[in-house]
Design a protein around this motif. Structure first.
Motif, PDB file in Angstrom:
ATOM      1  N   MET A  30      20.742  13.743   4.460  1.00 36.48           N
ATOM      2  CA  MET A  30      20.338  14.489   3.273  1.00 36.48           C
ATOM      3  C   MET A  30      18.899  14.135   2.907  1.00 36.48           C
ATOM      4  N   LYS A  31      18.131  15.139   2.548  1.00 40.31           N
ATOM      5  CA  LYS A  31      16.741  14.910   2.200  1.00 40.31           C
ATOM      6  C   LYS A  31      16.643  14.291   0.819  1.00 40.31           C
ATOM      7  N   ARG A  32      15.831  13.232   0.704  1.00 39.94           N
ATOM      8  CA  ARG A  32      15.682  12.518  -0.552  1.00 39.94           C
ATOM      9  C   ARG A  32      14.931  13.385  -1.570  1.00 39.94           C
ATOM     10  N   THR A  33      15.434  13.429  -2.811  1.00 40.31           N
ATOM     11  CA  THR A  33      14.737  14.121  -3.881  1.00 40.31           C
ATOM     12  C   THR A  33      13.654  13.203  -4.426  1.00 40.31           C
ATOM     13  N   VAL A  34      12.428  13.717  -4.515  1.00 41.58           N
ATOM     14  CA  VAL A  34      11.323  12.883  -4.963  1.00 41.58           C
ATOM     15  C   VAL A  34      10.669  13.480  -6.202  1.00 41.58           C
ATOM     16  N   ARG A  35      10.210  12.614  -7.078  1.00 41.75           N
ATOM     17  CA  ARG A  35       9.454  13.050  -8.250  1.00 41.75           C
ATOM     18  C   ARG A  35       7.970  13.065  -7.939  1.00 41.75           C
ATOM     19  N   TYR A  36       7.539  12.057  -7.183  1.00 40.33           N
ATOM     20  CA  TYR A  36       6.125  11.928  -6.828  1.00 40.33           C
ATOM     21  C   TYR A  36       5.965  12.262  -5.348  1.00 40.33           C
ATOM     22  N   LYS A  37       5.088  13.193  -5.057  1.00 38.17           N
ATOM     23  CA  LYS A  37       4.930  13.631  -3.673  1.00 38.17           C
ATOM     24  C   LYS A  37       3.775  12.937  -2.953  1.00 38.17           C
ATOM     25  N   ARG A  38       2.778  12.485  -3.707  1.00 44.73           N
ATOM     26  CA  ARG A  38       1.675  11.725  -3.101  1.00 44.73           C
ATOM     27  C   ARG A  38       1.562  10.398  -3.839  1.00 44.73           C
ATOM     28  N   VAL A  39       1.703   9.310  -3.096  1.00 46.06           N
ATOM     29  CA  VAL A  39       1.894   7.992  -3.698  1.00 46.06           C
ATOM     30  C   VAL A  39       0.953   6.973  -3.068  1.00 46.06           C
ATOM     31  N   LEU A  40       0.445   6.068  -3.909  1.00 43.02           N
ATOM     32  CA  LEU A  40      -0.309   4.913  -3.420  1.00 43.02           C
ATOM     33  C   LEU A  40       0.540   3.675  -3.672  1.00 43.02           C
ATOM     34  N   LEU A  41       0.871   2.958  -2.622  1.00 45.59           N
ATOM     35  CA  LEU A  41       1.671   1.734  -2.709  1.00 45.59           C
ATOM     36  C   LEU A  41       0.766   0.529  -2.512  1.00 45.59           C
ATOM     37  N   LYS A  42       0.762  -0.382  -3.495  1.00 39.79           N
ATOM     38  CA  LYS A  42      -0.027  -1.623  -3.372  1.00 39.79           C
ATOM     39  C   LYS A  42       0.903  -2.764  -2.971  1.00 39.79           C
ATOM     40  N   LEU A  43       0.590  -3.396  -1.835  1.00 35.65           N
ATOM     41  CA  LEU A  43       1.360  -4.522  -1.325  1.00 35.65           C
ATOM     42  C   LEU A  43       0.503  -5.777  -1.347  1.00 35.65           C
ATOM     43  N   SER A  44       1.010  -6.828  -1.960  1.00 35.71           N
ATOM     44  CA  SER A  44       0.271  -8.088  -1.959  1.00 35.71           C
ATOM     45  C   SER A  44       0.423  -8.761  -0.604  1.00 35.71           C
ATOM     46  N   GLY A  45      -0.585  -9.520  -0.218  1.00 36.35           N
ATOM     47  CA  GLY A  45      -0.504 -10.242   1.042  1.00 36.35           C
ATOM     48  C   GLY A  45       0.612 -11.267   1.049  1.00 36.35           C
ATOM     49  N   GLU A  46       0.896 -11.856  -0.129  1.00 34.20           N
ATOM     50  CA  GLU A  46       1.938 -12.873  -0.217  1.00 34.20           C
ATOM     51  C   GLU A  46       3.294 -12.353   0.243  1.00 34.20           C
ATOM     52  N   GLY A  47       3.515 -11.042   0.123  1.00 37.05           N
ATOM     53  CA  GLY A  47       4.784 -10.447   0.541  1.00 37.05           C
ATOM     54  C   GLY A  47       4.999 -10.499   2.046  1.00 37.05           C
ATOM     55  N   PHE A  48       3.927 -10.770   2.804  1.00 37.67           N
ATOM     56  CA  PHE A  48       4.037 -10.875   4.266  1.00 37.67           C
ATOM     57  C   PHE A  48       4.160 -12.325   4.719  1.00 37.67           C
ATOM     58  N   GLY A  49       4.096 -13.259   3.759  1.00 38.26           N
ATOM     59  CA  GLY A  49       4.101 -14.671   4.111  1.00 38.26           C
ATOM     60  C   GLY A  49       5.467 -15.316   3.985  1.00 38.26           C
ATOM     61  N   ASP A  50       5.461 -16.657   3.988  1.00 35.90           N
ATOM     62  CA  ASP A  50       6.697 -17.422   3.851  1.00 35.90           C
ATOM     63  C   ASP A  50       7.128 -17.436   2.385  1.00 35.90           C
ATOM     64  N   ASP A  51       8.100 -18.261   2.067  1.00 39.94           N
ATOM     65  CA  ASP A  51       8.608 -18.297   0.696  1.00 39.94           C
ATOM     66  C   ASP A  51       7.536 -18.711  -0.304  1.00 39.94           C
ATOM     67  N   GLY A  52       6.516 -19.401   0.167  1.00 42.37           N
ATOM     68  CA  GLY A  52       5.402 -19.780  -0.692  1.00 42.37           C
ATOM     69  C   GLY A  52       4.272 -18.776  -0.674  1.00 42.37           C
ATOM     70  N   GLY A  53       4.481 -17.660   0.067  1.00 43.34           N
ATOM     71  CA  GLY A  53       3.453 -16.620   0.116  1.00 43.34           C
ATOM     72  C   GLY A  53       2.305 -16.914   1.058  1.00 43.34           C
ATOM     73  N   ARG A  54       2.483 -17.853   1.984  1.00 45.74           N
ATOM     74  CA  ARG A  54       1.418 -18.232   2.900  1.00 45.74           C
ATOM     75  C   ARG A  54       1.772 -17.866   4.335  1.00 45.74           C
ATOM     76  N   GLY A  55       0.743 -17.644   5.155  1.00 48.96           N
ATOM     77  CA  GLY A  55       0.946 -17.378   6.570  1.00 48.96           C
ATOM     78  C   GLY A  55       1.524 -15.996   6.829  1.00 48.96           C
ATOM     79  N   LEU A  56       2.082 -15.828   8.022  1.00 51.61           N
ATOM     80  CA  LEU A  56       2.641 -14.539   8.439  1.00 51.61           C
ATOM     81  C   LEU A  56       4.068 -14.725   8.933  1.00 51.61           C
ATOM     82  N   GLU A  57       4.994 -14.029   8.310  1.00 50.49           N
ATOM     83  CA  GLU A  57       6.390 -14.017   8.733  1.00 50.49           C
ATOM     84  C   GLU A  57       6.700 -12.587   9.178  1.00 50.49           C
ATOM     85  N   MET A  58       6.720 -12.357  10.478  1.00 49.38           N
ATOM     86  CA  MET A  58       6.780 -11.001  10.999  1.00 49.38           C
ATOM     87  C   MET A  58       8.046 -10.262  10.597  1.00 49.38           C
ATOM     88  N   GLU A  59       9.137 -11.001  10.335  1.00 50.84           N
ATOM     89  CA  GLU A  59      10.370 -10.320   9.936  1.00 50.84           C
ATOM     90  C   GLU A  59      10.229  -9.664   8.564  1.00 50.84           C
TER      91      GLU A  59
END
Length: 239
Positions: free
Chosen positions: A1-30
């Protein structure tokens, strides 16, 4: 089923810490994989998505300059760090068959594309995902300000600010368990209360251009989709 969306053009801001370990450092590829799966769903639903990535898991320019380094060169090193995250995110997305372009505000020849607004608008129309790297390309500006700027330039209907907590609180919820979550705030509320969700330049730029912001927890499955669908999630900042 196609998702119903309110916003069709979106800018998503991702912090670098979200790619790191539990302390937000380095790179955790998973950490890239669940994000890529959700972006794949959104892309298939027809959402036009651009992403701005931070680089704080590798190097944060402002803090690096505190060690005595030049602020200008420290920020430039931070811009390079965002490109590392952007390229790894692109690689993960393309393994999930999401056509992705890395567009950088700083020149990294033969690896990233330069920022040309006309090209970016065409990619979005073609339902290709853009990952913006390099911040604004200038020192003294955060990637939050870059996110607000790029959102306005591409005509995004909303900016989604992904964090490690459920939204904007009266105080730091990690340090103060009694802190209360705001469901909705005006730009002036954020500015006057000096709430540290993002830098004041980004908030002021968003207010001037009437760009709504939704701040939410990236660690909760499908929160991006809920925000784009207009379902209550996190904290809404607007007029």
């Amino acid at each position: 089923m196609k998702r119903t969306v309110r916003y069709k053009r979106v800018l998503l801001k991702l912090s670098g810490e979200g790619f790191g370990d539990d302390g937000g450092r380095g790179l955790e590829m998973e950490r890239f994989i669940p994000l890529a799966k959700e972006i794949q769903k959104l892309s298939r639903s027809g959402v036009e998505l651009a992403i701005v990535v931070g680089g704080g898991n590798i190097l944060r320019g402002a803090k690096f300059s505190d060690t005595g380094k030049s602020r200008v060169q420290a920020d430039q090193a931070g811009m390079v760090a965002t490109a590392v995250n952007a390229l790894l995110l692109q690689d993960t997305l393309e393994r999930f068959n999401v056509n992705t372009h890395v567009v950088s505000a700083i020149e990294i020849k033969n690896i990233t594309e330069p920022f040309v607004l006309r090209n970016c608008l065409q990619y979005l129309k073609e339902k290709k995902v853009i990952v913006f790297a390099g911040g604004t390309g200038h020192p003294y500006f955060t990637t939050d300000t870059a996110a607000a700027l790029r959102a306005i330039e591409i005509g995004a209907e909303v900016m989604l600010k992904a964090t490690q907590v459920d939204g904007i609180y009266t105080d730091d919820p990690v340090k103060n368990p009694s802190a209360k979550l705001y469901k909705k705030l005006s730009y002036l509320d954020v500015l006057s209360k000096r709430l540290r969700v993002m830098d004041l330049t980004a908030i002021s730029l968003s207010m001037e251009n009437k760009l709504p912001i939704i701040v939410f927890n990236i660690n909760k499955y499908e929160n991006i989709g809920r925000a784009i669908s207009g379902k209550p999630v996190g904290t809404y900042v607007g007029e």
